[in-house]
Design a protein around this motif. Structure first.
Motif, PDB file in Angstrom:
ATOM      1  N   ASP A   1       8.136  15.549 -33.057  1.00 61.94           N
ATOM      2  CA  ASP A   1       7.485  15.118 -34.296  1.00 61.94           C
ATOM      3  C   ASP A   1       8.529  14.738 -35.345  1.00 61.94           C
ATOM      4  OD1 ASP A   1       5.000  14.975 -35.910  1.00 61.94           O
ATOM      5  OD2 ASP A   1       5.985  16.569 -37.046  1.00 61.94           O
TER       6      ASP A   1
ATOM      7  N   ARG B   1      11.801  24.242 -39.604  1.00 61.11           N
ATOM      8  CA  ARG B   1      10.552  23.527 -39.310  1.00 61.11           C
ATOM      9  C   ARG B   1       9.706  24.322 -38.314  1.00 61.11           C
ATOM     10  NH1 ARG B   1      10.339  17.576 -40.335  1.00 61.11           N
ATOM     11  NH2 ARG B   1       8.547  17.683 -38.955  1.00 61.11           N
TER      12      ARG B   1
ATOM     13  N   ASP C   1       8.207  27.136 -40.161  1.00 57.49           N
ATOM     14  CA  ASP C   1       7.154  26.619 -41.045  1.00 57.49           C
ATOM     15  C   ASP C   1       5.883  26.294 -40.262  1.00 57.49           C
ATOM     16  OD1 ASP C   1       8.812  26.848 -43.171  1.00 57.49           O
ATOM     17  OD2 ASP C   1       9.356  24.722 -43.293  1.00 57.49           O
ATOM     18  N   SER C   2       6.077  25.884 -38.991  1.00 61.58           N
ATOM     19  CA  SER C   2       4.913  25.477 -38.191  1.00 61.58           C
ATOM     20  C   SER C   2       4.153  26.671 -37.616  1.00 61.58           C
ATOM     21  CB  SER C   2       5.356  24.554 -37.053  1.00 61.58           C
ATOM     22  OG  SER C   2       5.987  25.318 -36.036  1.00 61.58           O
TER      23      SER C   2
ATOM     24  N   SER D   1       0.518  27.659 -38.758  1.00 56.52           N
ATOM     25  CA  SER D   1      -0.565  26.761 -38.332  1.00 56.52           C
ATOM     26  C   SER D   1      -0.660  26.639 -36.813  1.00 56.52           C
ATOM     27  CB  SER D   1      -0.359  25.379 -38.956  1.00 56.52           C
ATOM     28  OG  SER D   1       0.879  24.870 -38.558  1.00 56.52           O
ATOM     29  N   ASP D   2       0.427  26.950 -36.124  1.00 57.85           N
ATOM     30  CA  ASP D   2       0.434  26.733 -34.669  1.00 57.85           C
ATOM     31  C   ASP D   2       0.220  27.990 -33.834  1.00 57.85           C
ATOM     32  OD1 ASP D   2       0.795  24.059 -34.925  1.00 57.85           O
ATOM     33  OD2 ASP D   2       2.975  24.097 -34.673  1.00 57.85           O
TER      34      ASP D   2
ATOM     35  N   SER E   1       5.024  19.619 -31.921  1.00 59.08           N
ATOM     36  CA  SER E   1       4.745  19.868 -33.338  1.00 59.08           C
ATOM     37  C   SER E   1       6.011  19.943 -34.184  1.00 59.08           C
ATOM     38  CB  SER E   1       3.900  21.133 -33.511  1.00 59.08           C
ATOM     39  OG  SER E   1       4.613  22.241 -33.042  1.00 59.08           O
ATOM     40  N   VAL E   2       7.166  20.111 -33.564  1.00 66.57           N
ATOM     41  CA  VAL E   2       8.402  20.213 -34.350  1.00 66.57           C
ATOM     42  C   VAL E   2       9.452  19.192 -33.883  1.00 66.57           C
ATOM     43  CG1 VAL E   2      10.270  21.727 -35.099  1.00 66.57           C
ATOM     44  CG2 VAL E   2       7.988  22.673 -34.775  1.00 66.57           C
TER      45      VAL E   2
END
Lengths: 181, 160
Positions: B72, A4, A7-8, A11-12, B68-69
């Motif tokens: 979340d 995750r 994957d982020s 965009s981050d 964000s991870v």
């Protein structure tokens, strides 16, 4: 979790970049503000003439305990009216220490502008009171690395209205002592 | 066989709150360390300033990762469990057809199971549990908001 996170990243990444920039800008500003010298920790030296080397500011700041910053302001005596204007506005009101040729010192109403100096160097006396001290030849020679001395004799004064001339600190007098050697 | 229980939601809520508490504790530590470095810094403050910048960047990166991870993920799991346990149950008989690749549903990655229900194919998500199903076998399914909550062997007699 790792997947995750990976994957982020696409965009981050902008957020990570912003954090780096904001952290640097914020802390440089905050530390600068926190360590900014107070009025009593900075001295302004007015010199009537040309400054050859501004490293004098660092050398002088190190020479006086409790002073973090020394700044030089200059005006050339051959400017005429412009010099008179700057001398009366900057030197006699906003500066802490003034270095001027004897000829200019004589024309100044020392009683209104400068603090009394006693027992410092070769005295410059006006109306029976010592307001300034002459720079000795040896000291002039040493300081000529920083200043262009174009007159025979120079006098050093402490501006009376300055916080550092006895009102809050005596940094102006300490700097004068160092200047006189 | 119950696959999603009420306790799971409580556990997810506790996990979410624990994560938040850890984050707040780390944030307090960061603020304390940064202020300490600022107030203890001498006139030559550059090394202290660089140190503060580094810990700020580290905390900032952790914050981005956290919101964000990490947090979340926990929050989405808790919300999904709340949604699933609050949804109206559907009880259906379905023949297990097979399993597809795991899919992200409501932000949570889940196993994807295909069943034949009332003559048409239906995709059901499996949130948790090691479940081994036999292809072509009929099961009694309890589905909440598209998520398989309970599964049982088919009892044809009871059905008829």
């Amino acid at each position: 979790m790792k997947k995750r996170f990976l994957d982020s990243l696409p965009s981050d990444w902008v957020k990570y970049l912003i954090i780096v920039i904001v952290s640097v800008v914020l802390w440089v500003w905050v530390f600068g503000l926190y360590h900014a010298p107070k009025e009593t920790e900075k001295l302004e030296v007015f010199f009537a003439g040309e400054v050859k080397d501004h490293s004098f500011e660092d050398v002088a700041a190190k020479a006086v305990d409790g002073v973090k910053k020394v700044t030089l302001s200059v005006a050339y005596p051959w400017w005429g009216n412009a010099f008179d204007e700057k001398y009366s506005v900057v030197a006699l009101t906003a500066s802490d220490v003034v270095i001027v040729p004897k000829e200019i010192a004589k024309d100044t109403d020392c009683k209104r502008a400068f603090a009394e100096l006693s027992g410092m160097g070769e005295p410059f006396v006006q109306e029976g009171v010592q307001y300034g001290a002459y720079l000795s030849k040896e000291r002039k020679e040493e300081l000529s690395a920083y200043f262009k001395f174009e007159y025979e004799n120079y006098v050093v004064f402490a501006v009376a209205s300055s916080l550092n001339s006895g009102q809050a600190t005596d940094h102006s007098f300490k700097l004068i002592e160092w200047l006189l050697g | 066989m119950i696959l999603v229980r009420e306790e799971e939601r409580d556990k997810a809520e506790k996990a979410k709150n624990r994560l938040l508490a850890v984050y707040i504790a780390i944030a307090c530590l960061f603020v304390a360390a940064a202020l300490l470095l600022l107030f203890l810094s001498p006139d030559d403050y550059r090394p202290y300033m660089i140190g503060t910048i580094f810990i700020t960047i580290a905390f900032g990166f952790y914050s981005v990762f956290f919101f964000s991870v990490q947090f979340d993920c926990a929050l989405k799991r808790y919300r999904l469990l709340e949604k699933v346990l609050g949804a109206l149950p559907e009880k259906e008989y379905g023949v297990f057809l097979g399993e597809d690749d795991p899919l992200t549903y409501e932000g949570v990655e889940m196993r994807t199971l295909r069943f034949e229900v009332l003559g048409s194919e239906r995709v059901v998500h499996l949130l948790q549990g090691e479940l081994s199903l036999q292809s072509g076998t009929k099961y009694l399914l309890e589905i909440h908001a598209g998520v398989l909550v309970e599964i049982g062997e088919c009892n044809e007699k009871a059905f008829s």
